[in-house]
Scaffold this motif. Sequence first.
Motif, short mmCIF file in Angstrom:
data_model
loop_
_atom_site.label_atom_id
_atom_site.label_comp_id
_atom_site.label_asym_id
_atom_site.label_seq_id
_atom_site.Cartn_x
_atom_site.Cartn_y
_atom_site.Cartn_z
N MET A 1 0.87 -1.15 -0.22
CA MET A 1 0.03 -0.02 0.02
C MET A 1 0.84 1.36 0.12
SD MET A 1 -2.84 1.33 2.76
CE MET A 1 -3.65 2.59 2.52
N THR A 2 0.52 2.25 -1.01
CA THR A 2 1.22 3.42 -1.01
C THR A 2 0.53 4.59 -0.22
OG1 THR A 2 0.25 4.19 -3.15
CG2 THR A 2 2.69 2.49 -3.05
N MET A 3 1.35 5.51 -0.14
CA MET A 3 0.74 6.72 0.58
C MET A 3 1.11 8.21 0.07
SD MET A 3 2.67 7.41 4.05
CE MET A 3 4.61 7.58 4.15
N SER A 4 0.39 9.18 -0.15
CA SER A 4 0.73 10.59 -0.43
C SER A 4 1.95 10.81 0.72
CB SER A 4 -0.41 11.38 -0.33
OG SER A 4 0.11 12.83 -0.74
N MET A 5 3.16 11.30 -0.15
CA MET A 5 4.05 11.73 1.07
C MET A 5 4.81 13.07 0.52
SD MET A 5 7.85 9.99 0.91
CE MET A 5 9.14 11.41 0.27
N PHE A 64 10.49 1.16 -3.07
CA PHE A 64 11.08 0.52 -4.40
C PHE A 64 10.51 1.56 -5.43
CE2 PHE A 64 10.21 -2.79 -1.17
CZ PHE A 64 10.90 -3.60 -1.68
N GLY A 65 11.83 1.51 -6.26
CA GLY A 65 11.69 2.44 -7.51
C GLY A 65 11.32 1.73 -8.82
N GLU A 66 10.65 2.35 -9.72
CA GLU A 66 10.10 1.93 -10.96
C GLU A 66 10.78 2.92 -11.97
OE1 GLU A 66 6.37 1.45 -14.10
OE2 GLU A 66 5.93 2.03 -11.88
N GLN A 67 11.85 2.16 -12.81
CA GLN A 67 12.33 3.34 -13.67
C GLN A 67 11.00 3.71 -15.01
OE1 GLN A 67 16.17 2.22 -14.95
NE2 GLN A 67 16.38 3.78 -16.44
N TYR A 139 19.84 11.39 -16.89
CA TYR A 139 20.28 9.99 -17.04
C TYR A 139 19.14 8.99 -16.87
CZ TYR A 139 22.83 5.69 -16.18
OH TYR A 139 23.30 4.48 -16.05
N ALA A 140 18.45 9.26 -15.74
CA ALA A 140 17.53 8.24 -15.43
C ALA A 140 16.42 8.95 -14.47
CB ALA A 140 17.94 7.09 -15.08
N VAL A 141 15.17 8.30 -14.36
CA VAL A 141 14.15 8.91 -13.34
C VAL A 141 13.46 7.63 -12.86
CG1 VAL A 141 12.16 10.14 -12.89
CG2 VAL A 141 13.77 11.05 -14.62
N TRP A 142 13.11 7.61 -11.57
CA TRP A 142 12.60 6.44 -10.93
C TRP A 142 11.33 6.98 -10.19
CZ3 TRP A 142 17.64 6.63 -11.09
CH2 TRP A 142 18.25 5.26 -11.78
N LYS A 143 10.14 6.44 -10.35
CA LYS A 143 8.96 6.69 -9.63
C LYS A 143 8.90 5.88 -8.29
CE LYS A 143 4.06 6.94 -10.18
NZ LYS A 143 2.67 6.61 -10.95
N LEU A 144 8.87 6.39 -7.43
CA LEU A 144 9.17 5.49 -6.09
C LEU A 144 7.85 5.11 -5.68
CD1 LEU A 144 11.80 7.95 -4.42
CD2 LEU A 144 12.09 5.77 -5.89
N ASN A 145 7.66 4.10 -4.96
CA ASN A 145 6.54 3.30 -4.41
C ASN A 145 6.80 3.37 -2.99
OD1 ASN A 145 4.66 1.71 -3.63
ND2 ASN A 145 5.19 -0.09 -4.38
N VAL A 146 6.13 4.52 -2.20
CA VAL A 146 6.34 4.74 -0.86
C VAL A 146 5.52 4.12 0.07
CG1 VAL A 146 6.49 6.65 0.81
CG2 VAL A 146 7.33 7.07 -1.55
N PRO A 147 5.74 3.04 0.97
CA PRO A 147 4.73 2.41 1.68
C PRO A 147 4.21 3.26 2.69
CG PRO A 147 7.09 1.98 2.57
CD PRO A 147 7.24 2.77 1.29
N THR A 148 3.35 2.85 3.42
CA THR A 148 2.36 3.41 4.27
C THR A 148 3.52 3.83 5.61
OG1 THR A 148 1.62 1.32 5.29
CG2 THR A 148 0.06 2.62 3.87
#
Length: 242
Positions: A1-5, A64-67, A139-148
């Motif tokens: 589960m992710t949350m607004s951070m 966790f990061g998704e490129q 060079y690169a960008v990751w969208k981060l999956n931030v947990p609760t």
Amino acid sequence: MTMSMKLHQIHGKNRYCGPAAISAITGASTDDAAYAIRQKSGQRYVKGSACNHVLAALRDSGVFGEQVWPIKGLTYREQNITFAQWRRHSKEDRKAGVVFLVVAGNHYQVVSGRKATCGRLREIVSIADKRLKQRARVYAVWKLNVPTKITPPVQPKRTKDRYASARAKARRLEKKHGCRIDVEYMGPDYGTDYWVFGPDHLEEHEDYPYGGDHICYHWDDVVERIEDIAKFGASIAKPLKV
């Protein structure tokens, strides 16, 4: 589960951008973040940080990061954009509370909505702030999956050296009174021996109290031994009363 951070204020003594990015994402100090990176990289000191080591340190905190950049199928020219161009390109995806880790110009920047921060600024600013590396190539960008619940990295506390003060005092007395301290490590089963020798003219004196006994077993003993040697030296230097 992710949350607004929301981004965290970067804090800590380490000034480099890899630990700063982890600090902004997890709330840890940059010193604790640097420790987390060292566990992955084997570095003694963290200055430059490889992307895989920063991402691995974040995973240990549950992030966790998704490129998401570069995008497959684009030409090199289409992918070779600046941070400012990526900012405009990603406008629809950059919602408040969604966190991106951006590497541009060999520098980590953390973005959430219209806000950004990095180790150079150490404050949260507008993503359009000119102090950010706007013209640097991404060079690169990751969208981060931030947990609760994030578990910020924490480095273990160092064990206090109980003999630090006595050791420093012993070294001062050694120099002051012309003594010599030899430290000999005897192994894990026997510990350390400390051999204390007075000045030659005292060692040769017939009344010298430690002629056959030079060994001590910890730094407090060493301090006491040198103080005794100094007292003996002072006593034989006094003129006899008639």
